[in-house]
Design a protein around this motif. Structure first.
Motif, mmCIF file in Angstrom:
data_model
loop_
_atom_site.group_PDB
_atom_site.id
_atom_site.type_symbol
_atom_site.label_atom_id
_atom_site.label_comp_id
_atom_site.label_asym_id
_atom_site.label_seq_id
_atom_site.Cartn_x
_atom_site.Cartn_y
_atom_site.Cartn_z
ATOM 1 N N PRO A 144 -48.016 6.093 -10.399
ATOM 2 C CA PRO A 144 -47.886 6.982 -10.227
ATOM 3 C C PRO A 144 -45.810 7.669 -11.297
ATOM 4 O O PRO A 144 -45.161 7.075 -10.854
ATOM 5 N N SER A 145 -45.829 8.083 -12.220
ATOM 6 C CA SER A 145 -44.012 8.752 -13.104
ATOM 7 C C SER A 145 -44.472 10.444 -13.568
ATOM 8 O O SER A 145 -45.489 10.769 -13.583
ATOM 9 N N LEU A 146 -44.117 10.749 -13.819
ATOM 10 C CA LEU A 146 -43.778 11.769 -15.456
ATOM 11 C C LEU A 146 -43.765 11.794 -16.300
ATOM 12 O O LEU A 146 -42.937 12.408 -17.393
ATOM 13 N N GLY A 147 -43.979 9.941 -16.897
ATOM 14 C CA GLY A 147 -43.625 9.769 -17.819
ATOM 15 C C GLY A 147 -44.190 10.152 -18.926
ATOM 16 O O GLY A 147 -44.121 9.942 -20.563
ATOM 17 N N GLY A 148 -45.610 11.318 -18.597
ATOM 18 C CA GLY A 148 -46.146 11.522 -19.833
ATOM 19 C C GLY A 148 -47.417 11.018 -20.077
ATOM 20 O O GLY A 148 -47.710 10.203 -20.127
ATOM 21 N N ALA A 149 -48.327 12.013 -20.385
ATOM 22 C CA ALA A 149 -49.641 12.457 -20.779
ATOM 23 C C ALA A 149 -50.759 11.501 -21.186
ATOM 24 O O ALA A 149 -51.620 11.197 -20.561
ATOM 25 N N LEU A 150 -49.900 10.110 -22.244
ATOM 26 C CA LEU A 150 -50.824 9.969 -22.779
ATOM 27 C C LEU A 150 -50.236 8.160 -22.366
ATOM 28 O O LEU A 150 -51.321 7.270 -22.909
ATOM 29 N N HIS A 151 -49.783 8.576 -21.630
ATOM 30 C CA HIS A 151 -49.683 6.270 -21.298
ATOM 31 C C HIS A 151 -51.260 6.292 -20.588
ATOM 32 O O HIS A 151 -51.320 5.166 -20.086
ATOM 33 N N ASP A 152 -51.609 7.126 -19.383
ATOM 34 C CA ASP A 152 -53.300 7.427 -18.975
ATOM 35 C C ASP A 152 -53.998 6.429 -20.138
ATOM 36 O O ASP A 152 -54.950 6.124 -19.379
ATOM 37 N N LEU A 153 -54.095 8.145 -20.833
ATOM 38 C CA LEU A 153 -54.922 7.843 -22.246
ATOM 39 C C LEU A 153 -54.688 5.982 -22.806
ATOM 40 O O LEU A 153 -55.528 5.595 -22.694
ATOM 41 N N GLY A 154 -53.639 6.232 -23.363
ATOM 42 C CA GLY A 154 -53.666 4.153 -23.535
ATOM 43 C C GLY A 154 -54.202 3.346 -22.551
ATOM 44 O O GLY A 154 -54.295 2.531 -22.918
ATOM 45 N N TRP A 155 -54.171 3.450 -21.554
ATOM 46 C CA TRP A 155 -54.183 2.409 -20.896
ATOM 47 C C TRP A 155 -55.386 2.516 -19.787
ATOM 48 O O TRP A 155 -56.469 1.294 -20.623
ATOM 49 N N TRP A 156 -56.218 3.762 -20.478
ATOM 50 C CA TRP A 156 -57.871 3.658 -20.008
ATOM 51 C C TRP A 156 -58.200 2.884 -21.933
ATOM 52 O O TRP A 156 -59.470 1.685 -21.269
ATOM 53 N N LEU A 157 -57.816 3.519 -22.655
ATOM 54 C CA LEU A 157 -58.629 2.307 -24.007
ATOM 55 C C LEU A 157 -58.319 1.670 -23.782
ATOM 56 O O LEU A 157 -59.237 0.414 -23.630
ATOM 57 N N CYS A 158 -57.025 0.793 -23.251
ATOM 58 C CA CYS A 158 -56.884 -0.550 -23.035
ATOM 59 C C CYS A 158 -57.893 -1.272 -22.512
ATOM 60 O O CYS A 158 -57.630 -3.030 -23.135
ATOM 61 N N SER A 159 -57.993 -0.854 -21.564
ATOM 62 C CA SER A 159 -58.105 -1.373 -20.046
ATOM 63 C C SER A 159 -60.018 -1.457 -20.797
ATOM 64 O O SER A 159 -60.738 -2.857 -19.872
ATOM 65 N N ASP A 160 -60.619 -0.519 -20.954
ATOM 66 C CA ASP A 160 -61.816 -0.750 -21.596
ATOM 67 C C ASP A 160 -62.338 -1.762 -23.041
ATOM 68 O O ASP A 160 -63.359 -2.559 -22.465
ATOM 69 N N ARG A 161 -61.231 -1.915 -22.871
ATOM 70 C CA ARG A 161 -61.778 -2.785 -24.641
ATOM 71 C C ARG A 161 -61.214 -4.461 -23.473
ATOM 72 O O ARG A 161 -61.846 -4.930 -24.569
#
Length: 360
Positions: A266-283
């Motif tokens: 985990p980190s405090l690096g920002g909300a959109l990092h998780d959404l980006g990872w989710w979309l990339c993983s799904d792809r």
């Protein structure tokens, strides 16, 4: 101390943990340790110990049931012990105690469903490393290998139930962003940064140097430089789960998320990092393999819209975060090849997928 052996001796069994130990010895050790944590418990027995098959490369994780007598009645509780890796490391940053604290924070927040964290022990004497114990939760996991969109229980699930599952999964992903960053100061990474966004970027700069100390992954490094030069304007505050994907959610019989799992980076690096990872993983589970999205599972646009609605945060510049997730995955690919002591696949060039994505 329990006997520990290398995972390479257990590959045929489906166990992929960084270490594998004698489970009979572990049962005896845990029974004695739990006796100190539960002084009212009598005749503690540890049974049904097992490693989760096909998962767990980053941490040694063992499932078990604890039985004991208390107040004249027999008690039973499913538990999981998670042990800090001391070698065969997937990640260079030690976030072991932080993941336990984050699970406590998520559970206490009431926003995110996680397994109840029970006890943390920083003393390596008993198991050879610090460890923590959490509750065991029943459910199913959409595994990545083989792709969950190609075969397995999710393929056999009716579209209406898949829709329910997808909606709840994305809602839980977004709910992480309802937990205030101010409550998770223990996640701060080493260094001084003008904003939390830079913590995540710096972590992966260091990770690239760790997995590629000789600078051989020139194309991947070039891609990283291109990402930095195109720094997104939208950098919303937020917690980073770290491995945000459907495969890290336990799904209950009601087709809803029972628990969100695997909080090791985990980190405090920002909300959109998780959404980006989710979309990339799904792809990677669908489009890049030529597999169509299952009926009922939301599209990329639907996922972004639902996440934004629930989190209350804009997903502008999400393309950058998807590209950054691809960079992370390519870095992890280098590390996993090294851990498995295997040569890189013929023709594979780290950074080629990222370059193709950036050149679209």
């Amino acid at each position: 101390m329990s006997d520990v052996s290398s995972t390479t001796k257990n590959a045929a069994s489906g166990i992929v943990a960084p270490e594998v130990r004698d489970l009979d010895v572990l049962a005896e050790s845990l029974a004695g340790w739990l006796g100190n944590k539960m002084p009212a418990a009598e005749n503690i027995r540890i049974v049904n110990l097992s490693y989760p098959l096909g998962a767990g490369m980053s941490h040694e994780t063992i499932l078990f049931d604890a039985l004991w007598g208390e107040g004249g009645s027999e008690q039973r509780k499913g538990m999981v012990v998670r042990i800090k890796p001391m070698r065969h490391l997937v990640y260079q940053d030690d976030m072991f105690e932080q993941q336990f604290k984050l699970m406590q924070l998520m559970r206490d927040s009431g926003h995110v469903r996680v397994a109840e964290p029970l006890w943390f022990d920083s003393d390596p004497e008993l198991l050879g490393a610090p460890f923590f114990i959490m509750e065991k939760v029943a459910g199913r996991v959409a595994v990545s290998y083989p792709p969950y969109s190609q075969e397995g229980w999710l393929v056999d699930t009716p579209p209406a139930q898949r829709r329910k599952l997808w909606t709840d999964a994305v809602t839980q992903l977004a709910a992480i962003q309802k937990v205030p960053v101010a409550d998770a100061g223990f996640l701060n990474l080493p260094g001084e940064f003008s904003e939390n966004f830079d913590q995540e970027v710096d972590r992966w700069r260091r990770y690239l140097d760790w997995v590629d100390p000789d600078g051989q992954a020139a194309l991947l490094r070039k891609g990283f430089d291109r990402l930095l030069a195109a720094r997104p304007d939208n950098r919303p505050e937020g917690l980073v789960w770290g491995d945000a994907r459907l495969g890290n959610m336990m799904i209950g019989d009601d087709h809803k998320v029972a628990v969100v799992m695997d909080w090791e980076q985990p980190s405090l690096g920002g909300a959109l990092h998780d959404l980006g990872w989710w979309l990339c993983s799904d792809r990677t589970q669908t489009e890049t393999r030529g597999i169509p999205t299952l009926d009922g599972m939301g599209s990329r646009d639907e996922t972004i819209a639902l996440w934004s609605e629930v989190s209350g945060k804009s997903a502008a510049d999400i393309d950058w975060y998807e590209a950054f997730a691809m960079f992370k995955m390519e870095c992890l690919g280098i590390r996993m090849v090294a851990l498995r002591d295997m040569p890189m696949a013929p023709g594979h060039v780290p950074g080629r997928q990222l370059a193709a994505y950036l050149d679209r």
